[in-house]
Structures are given as C-alpha cells and as structure tokens.
Design a protein around this motif. Sequence first.
Motif, PDB file in Angstrom:
ATOM      1  N   GLY A 196       0.794  -1.227   0.000  1.00  0.00           N
ATOM      2  CA  GLY A 196       0.000   0.000   0.000  1.00  0.00           C
ATOM      3  C   GLY A 196       0.821   1.268   0.000  1.00  0.00           C
ATOM      4  N   GLU A 197       2.092   1.164   0.416  1.00  0.00           N
ATOM      5  CA  GLU A 197       2.946   2.355   0.406  1.00  0.00           C
ATOM      6  C   GLU A 197       3.875   2.305  -0.803  1.00  0.00           C
ATOM      7  OE1 GLU A 197       5.290   2.439   3.959  1.00  0.00           O
ATOM      8  OE2 GLU A 197       6.362   0.595   3.496  1.00  0.00           O
ATOM      9  N   PRO A 198       4.436   3.447  -1.216  1.00  0.00           N
ATOM     10  CA  PRO A 198       5.360   3.438  -2.355  1.00  0.00           C
ATOM     11  C   PRO A 198       6.541   2.499  -2.115  1.00  0.00           C
ATOM     12  CG  PRO A 198       4.695   5.678  -1.841  1.00  0.00           C
ATOM     13  CD  PRO A 198       4.170   4.813  -0.735  1.00  0.00           C
ATOM     14  N   LEU A 199       6.954   1.804  -3.160  1.00  0.00           N
ATOM     15  CA  LEU A 199       8.028   0.818  -3.055  1.00  0.00           C
ATOM     16  C   LEU A 199       9.300   1.381  -2.440  1.00  0.00           C
ATOM     17  CD1 LEU A 199       7.918  -1.089  -6.460  1.00  0.00           C
ATOM     18  CD2 LEU A 199       7.395  -2.016  -4.197  1.00  0.00           C
ATOM     19  N   VAL A 200       9.665   2.566  -2.876  1.00  0.00           N
ATOM     20  CA  VAL A 200      10.934   3.130  -2.408  1.00  0.00           C
ATOM     21  C   VAL A 200      10.908   3.333  -0.889  1.00  0.00           C
ATOM     22  CG1 VAL A 200      10.366   5.589  -2.757  1.00  0.00           C
ATOM     23  CG2 VAL A 200      12.748   4.812  -2.975  1.00  0.00           C
ATOM     24  N   GLU A 201       9.736   3.633  -0.335  1.00  0.00           N
ATOM     25  CA  GLU A 201       9.623   3.781   1.122  1.00  0.00           C
ATOM     26  C   GLU A 201       9.767   2.425   1.812  1.00  0.00           C
ATOM     27  OE1 GLU A 201       6.189   5.985   2.407  1.00  0.00           O
ATOM     28  OE2 GLU A 201       6.495   7.550   0.897  1.00  0.00           O
ATOM     29  N   SER A 202       9.140   1.403   1.227  1.00  0.00           N
ATOM     30  CA  SER A 202       9.251   0.054   1.796  1.00  0.00           C
ATOM     31  C   SER A 202      10.703  -0.397   1.847  1.00  0.00           C
ATOM     32  CB  SER A 202       8.442  -0.950   0.967  1.00  0.00           C
ATOM     33  OG  SER A 202       7.081  -0.635   0.974  1.00  0.00           O
ATOM     34  N   PHE A 203      11.394  -0.260   0.716  1.00  0.00           N
ATOM     35  CA  PHE A 203      12.768  -0.756   0.649  1.00  0.00           C
ATOM     36  C   PHE A 203      13.745   0.147   1.403  1.00  0.00           C
ATOM     37  CE2 PHE A 203      11.114  -3.116  -3.139  1.00  0.00           C
ATOM     38  CZ  PHE A 203      11.310  -4.381  -2.592  1.00  0.00           C
ATOM     39  N   ALA A 204      13.440   1.421   1.532  1.00  0.00           N
ATOM     40  CA  ALA A 204      14.288   2.321   2.326  1.00  0.00           C
ATOM     41  C   ALA A 204      14.256   1.920   3.795  1.00  0.00           C
ATOM     42  CB  ALA A 204      13.852   3.762   2.155  1.00  0.00           C
ATOM     43  N   SER A 205      13.118   1.388   4.240  1.00  0.00           N
ATOM     44  CA  SER A 205      13.027   0.953   5.638  1.00  0.00           C
ATOM     45  C   SER A 205      13.835  -0.322   5.872  1.00  0.00           C
ATOM     46  CB  SER A 205      11.564   0.730   6.035  1.00  0.00           C
ATOM     47  OG  SER A 205      11.022  -0.410   5.394  1.00  0.00           O
ATOM     48  N   VAL A 206      14.130  -1.042   4.785  1.00  0.00           N
ATOM     49  CA  VAL A 206      14.943  -2.255   4.851  1.00  0.00           C
ATOM     50  C   VAL A 206      16.427  -1.923   4.726  1.00  0.00           C
ATOM     51  CG1 VAL A 206      15.490  -4.415   3.629  1.00  0.00           C
ATOM     52  CG2 VAL A 206      13.102  -3.702   3.921  1.00  0.00           C
ATOM     53  N   ASP A 207      16.748  -1.108   3.731  1.00  0.00           N
ATOM     54  CA  ASP A 207      18.153  -0.778   3.440  1.00  0.00           C
ATOM     55  C   ASP A 207      18.175   0.535   2.661  1.00  0.00           C
ATOM     56  OD1 ASP A 207      20.747  -0.563   2.431  1.00  0.00           O
ATOM     57  OD2 ASP A 207      20.946  -2.724   2.105  1.00  0.00           O
ATOM     58  N   GLU A 208      18.362   1.628   3.378  1.00  0.00           N
ATOM     59  CA  GLU A 208      18.247   2.957   2.764  1.00  0.00           C
ATOM     60  C   GLU A 208      19.223   3.145   1.603  1.00  0.00           C
ATOM     61  OE1 GLU A 208      17.555   7.535   4.296  1.00  0.00           O
ATOM     62  OE2 GLU A 208      17.942   5.930   5.722  1.00  0.00           O
TER      63      GLU A 208
END
Length: 213
Positions: free
Chosen positions: A47-59
């Motif tokens: 539901g959130e933008p992909l870049v935000e999801s992956f930034a929370s994993v590995d900025e």
Amino acid sequence: MKINTLLFDLDGTLINTNDLIIASFTHTLGQYYPEKYSREDIIGFIGEPLVESFASVDEERAEEMVEVYRKHNVENHDLLVTEYEGVFETIKTLQENGFKLAIVTSKMRNTVEMGLKLTNLDQFFDVVVTVDDVENPKPNPEQLNKAMEQLGSSPEQAMMVGDSQFDIQAGKNAGVKTAAVSWSIKGRDFIEKQNPDYLLENMADLLDILGVK
C-alpha cells in the motif's frame, strides 16, 4: 451534495495483485536478506510506495532493490494478476449511469496500464493518477485532489475506495467519503479500524450505497 465521483485504488481493490506483490517482494528481499522477512512482514509493506518500503529495509540500496522488484513484477504480471468478483460489472454499471471514475494508485504508470488492460477495465477510466504524477503519494491528498480536478469534481461529490490504511487516510485528508473493501489482504479487522464511512463485502455494494438500480 450527491456522490457522483469514485476514486479507486487499483491493487487489492479492483484487481488481485496480492500473489504478484508478495512474490516480487519475496524474490527481492530473498536476494538481499535471505530468510529474514516473513509473509506477514511483506503484507505490512503493501500500500505504500516501493521506495519507502525498501528504504526501511536498506536505505542505501533502496533504489537498486526497487529495480529488482519491478523487473520481477513486470515479468510475472500476467501470470499472477486476476480481477475481484463483481468488479467489472460494477464499474461498467457506474460508467453507464454517468459516474465520474478515476484510478488513484501508488504504482507506476506502466504496471497500472498492464493491470487495467489485462482485466479490460482500461475502457472505463479516463483519469489515472499514478505515483509518477505527484510529489506526495497517499496518504497525502495530492493524488485525490489531482484526480478530482481532472474530473471537474469537488470533495463533497467524491468517494475514495481502497484496501489499505493509506487509501482511507488519503480520503479523510482530502475531505471525501471513504469505502474500504473487506477483502483487504491486511484483514477485515485492520481495515475496519481505519474507520471508513462504508465497508464493502462485494464491489456491487457500491451500487446500493449510491442508489444505482
């Protein structure tokens, strides 16, 4: 004022992309962090933008991970995407009854167009506002405001229909009515707690809410 405008999220609302999304996240996260992220973790990202999801994993590697995800997503799109029951008939009926319809999604335009074309829903939507078209995606109201502007509508005339907290929050932030779908992958209880104005058991419930015969 009567509702004459419907703003729809796409994934998880009109089309079932859950298997595709989970497969693409699993593929990507497995490549970078094998066996670290569960299905439940992945559902939390939806539901959130992909870049935000992956930034929370590995900025530092977020953009790189987004590219891996998108490649997998496009390659497997038509194998894994289906339409929810009652969607096509309901959208067709709404259009035939003169309702203004728009897609408001956190996806990129190319995969949005793939999904709409695959399910033959593309014929009903003249206005499609993607994550590419705004500075601030949902839950910011910018996408909804842009769609209403293009449709010549006002918040009093509009309703946002979606499956995630971001859809409901965006609707509230834009001052429009909200309808959540009970088939949200996040679970019925979760979506009910977002306090939408309406909870849909089937997309056809919209016709009753809007007084369409």
